[in-house]
Motif scaffolding. Structure first.
Motif, PDB file in Angstrom:
ATOM      1  N   ALA A  25       0.802  -1.290   0.052  1.00  0.00           N
ATOM      2  CA  ALA A  25      -0.041  -0.164  -0.144  1.00  0.00           C
ATOM      3  C   ALA A  25       0.919   1.359  -0.061  1.00  0.00           C
ATOM      4  CB  ALA A  25      -0.682   0.049   1.134  1.00  0.00           C
ATOM      5  N   GLN A  28       2.546   1.844  -3.450  1.00  0.00           N
ATOM      6  CA  GLN A  28       1.671   2.180  -4.420  1.00  0.00           C
ATOM      7  C   GLN A  28       0.722   3.545  -4.390  1.00  0.00           C
ATOM      8  OE1 GLN A  28      -0.062  -2.234  -5.503  1.00  0.00           O
ATOM      9  NE2 GLN A  28      -1.587  -0.869  -5.003  1.00  0.00           N
ATOM     10  N   LEU A  29       0.615   3.993  -2.839  1.00  0.00           N
ATOM     11  CA  LEU A  29       0.317   5.236  -2.765  1.00  0.00           C
ATOM     12  C   LEU A  29       1.284   6.461  -2.798  1.00  0.00           C
ATOM     13  CD1 LEU A  29      -2.391   4.225   0.364  1.00  0.00           C
ATOM     14  CD2 LEU A  29      -2.795   5.104  -2.024  1.00  0.00           C
ATOM     15  N   LEU A  47      -3.670   3.061  -7.113  1.00  0.00           N
ATOM     16  CA  LEU A  47      -4.057   4.045  -6.019  1.00  0.00           C
ATOM     17  C   LEU A  47      -5.166   3.188  -5.416  1.00  0.00           C
ATOM     18  CD1 LEU A  47      -3.756   7.378  -7.805  1.00  0.00           C
ATOM     19  CD2 LEU A  47      -2.609   6.746  -5.567  1.00  0.00           C
ATOM     20  N   GLY A  50      -4.051   0.340  -3.228  1.00  0.00           N
ATOM     21  CA  GLY A  50      -3.152   0.675  -2.255  1.00  0.00           C
ATOM     22  C   GLY A  50      -4.114   1.395  -1.090  1.00  0.00           C
ATOM     23  N   ALA A  51      -5.188   1.956  -1.412  1.00  0.00           N
ATOM     24  CA  ALA A  51      -6.129   2.405  -0.636  1.00  0.00           C
ATOM     25  C   ALA A  51      -6.823   1.277   0.323  1.00  0.00           C
ATOM     26  CB  ALA A  51      -7.004   3.495  -0.968  1.00  0.00           C
ATOM     27  N   CYS A  54      -4.713  -0.503   2.756  1.00  0.00           N
ATOM     28  CA  CYS A  54      -4.561   0.114   4.028  1.00  0.00           C
ATOM     29  C   CYS A  54      -5.650  -0.374   4.949  1.00  0.00           C
ATOM     30  CB  CYS A  54      -4.496   1.611   3.876  1.00  0.00           C
ATOM     31  SG  CYS A  54      -3.003   2.351   3.290  1.00  0.00           S
TER      32      CYS A  54
END
Length: 143
Positions: A25, A28-29, A47, A50-51, A54
């Motif tokens: 994550a 990617q973020l 994105l 990645g979110a 989390c």
């Protein structure tokens, strides 16, 4: 088995899955555009996943420390990991994604990791003990 007391093995498997998810994550973020260019994967996909990772890692960390966990939730995590692994390989094979060479490596690595997490979590679930959950007795209605 409605609820379990997570075995030490399951706790460790969940922690490992959470650590891997958080690392992915963060990557990617923090640098989605360079990853998108290198891997030829959509930056919106990087994105969004990645979110998601989390929130997923937060769930895994809660499950890891909880004294009692719904067994269905552990099974959902296992099935989700298998689905993630299949998607990592299936989307490019179906032509939905056209990753570069390094993108294939990235997706194959993810598929291998999440399938390993699924196996470890399944083994941990088998080693976990059922937990008795006390349900309060119904309170009689007063007229």
């Amino acid at each position: 088995m409605n609820a379990i007391r997570p075995s030490l093995f399951l706790q460790r498997a969940l922690a490992l899955d959470a650590a891997g998810s958080l690392a992915l994550a963060a990557l990617q973020l923090i640098v989605p555009a360079p990853l998108a260019r290198t891997f030829q994967l959509p930056d919106a996909l990087l994105l969004a996943t990645g979110a998601f990772l989390c929130a997923y890692a937060a769930l895994l960390l809660w499950m890891r420390q909880a004294a009692v966990v719904p067994a269905w939730l552990v099974r959902l995590v296992i099935v989700g990991n298998v689905g993630w692994g299949i998607s990592c390989l299936g989307l490019p094979l179906l032509g939905v994604l056209q990753p570069a060479f390094w993108g294939w490596d990235y997706l194959i690595f993810q598929a291998g990791a999440v399938l390993l997490f699924a196996v470890l979590e399944a083994k941990g679930l088998q080693q976990s003990q059922p937990a008795a959950i006390r349900v309060p007795a119904a309170v009689p209605a007063h007229d």
